[in-house]
Design a protein around this motif. Structure first.
Motif: not given
Length: 348
Positions: A68-71, A116-124, A126-131
């Motif tokens: 779950d790379k992006n939370g 994969m190479g750290f494919n992800n939507d960026g830290v911001d 991820l934090l919105a998903n965690v919130a």
């Protein structure tokens, strides 16, 4: 019913491209949570509370980073009984990762090769998903795994780690620092003595400052590679102790191909995970346990495909275990099996 259902689903998923199957699978896990039917895939997990890094875990079995790379699926995955969830690896800026295809199954060896190479939507993102997730608000242990963007020069890598640490600190139960993926060019150079000494020093200074700002201490864990000799393991252990890092995660995927020689896809570039990694990762945990002499905990990950594998990793010196590829091959029932095996071992 639970042990019988997932093998049937796996036949369907393994007929698909791995990344397509992953997306469908995560949608299915979300649907099961929404309908209260997660029990159809996951057996009950026995309580086996443990305290590690100053955190309280309901059981010592966790989900490794990468699934779950992006939370986006924290609550759905937590419903399967994991004692903790680690999301990421996340980078400061969104990035697409390496070109597809970039994930390859080797079913007769219970293995996966990925680049994969750290494919992800960026830290911001991820934090919105965690919130939006309930799990951390309800006291669940959530690790956030951080890395560097592929185009950040290796000599500036610390900037990316410090940026991510600053951003995720308030949302994480602990922060995992990933310097061991084989799929970002030169990343493993950060495991070398001088580079690691500098990085860990910078991270600890930032951790102290952030602890004062947030009024709580968030542990730091370093994730290392399995492709290290004993002298390298000892050197890393010395730096972990010197900088008072809170835990070490052992291990990431391997660039070796022991156990899959001659199999289809075995020559693909990337990191190998799954059953062939078991012996190598367990050996690193044993070496760390000797070198660290109990001064900081070890989170064991790599090649855990059964409850017996999980218990053996604890016996080798780990305080907690994680898996990802085992989850793909065995399904959610592995969570309860691993937790039960560890609990029996501790009671013996």
């Amino acid at each position: 019913m639970v042990p019988m259902l997932y093998p049937l689903l796996r036949q369907f998923f393994f007929a698909l491209d791995p990344e397509v199957a992953h997306g469908i699978g995560m949608t299915g896990v979300e649907l099961l949570r929404a309908t209260g039917a997660s029990c159809l895939l996951a057996s009950p997990v026995p309580p086996d509370p443990v305290s590690v890094m100053g955190l309280s875990f309901p059981n010592p079995v966790g989900l490794a980073a990468g699934l779950d790379k992006n939370g986006e699926h924290v609550d759905a995955l937590a419903a399967l009984g994991f004692g903790f969830i680690e999301i990421g690896t996340v980078t400061p800026r969104p990035q697409p990762g390496n070109p597809r295809p970039r994930m390859f199954r080797i079913p007769d060896r219970q293995a996966i090769i990925n680049r994969m190479g750290f494919n992800n939507d960026g830290v911001d993102r991820l934090l919105a998903n965690v919130a939006a997730a309930r799990f951390p608000r309800q006291g669940g242990v959530l690790g956030i795994n951080i890395g560097k963007n592929f185009d950040t020069p290796i000599e500036r890598a610390a900037d990316d780690y410090l940026f991510c640490l600053e951003r995720v600190y308030g949302a994480a139960s602990y922060v995992a620092v990933n310097i061991s993926s084989p799929n970002t060019r030169n990343l493993r150079d950060l495991q070398q003595d001088a580079a690691l000494d500098s990085l860990l020093g910078s991270l600890k200074v930032a951790q102290a400052r952030l602890a004062d700002r947030h009024g709580r201490y968030v542990p730091l864990a370093l994730k290392i590679a399995p492709d290290l000799d004993e002298s390298q393991v000892r050197a890393i252990a010395d730096l972990l102790r010197r900088h008072r890092i809170d835990a070490v995660i052992a291990t990431n995927t391997t660039v070796t191909r022991v156990g899959v020689e001659g199999r289809p896809h075995a020559d693909e570039a990337g990191g190998l995970s799954g059953a062939p990694l078991l012996a190598l990762s367990t050996a690193i945990v044993r070496q760390l346990a000797v070198a660290l002499a109990g001064e900081l905990p070890i989170i064991g990950v790599g090649g855990i495909m059964s409850g017996a594998d999980a218990a053996a990793r604890i016996a080798a010196g780990a305080s907690l275990v994680q898996f990802y590829t085992g989850f793909i091959y065995r399904g959610p029932d592995l969570v309860g099996e691993a937790a039960a095996a560890i609990a029996r071992q501790r009671q013996a």
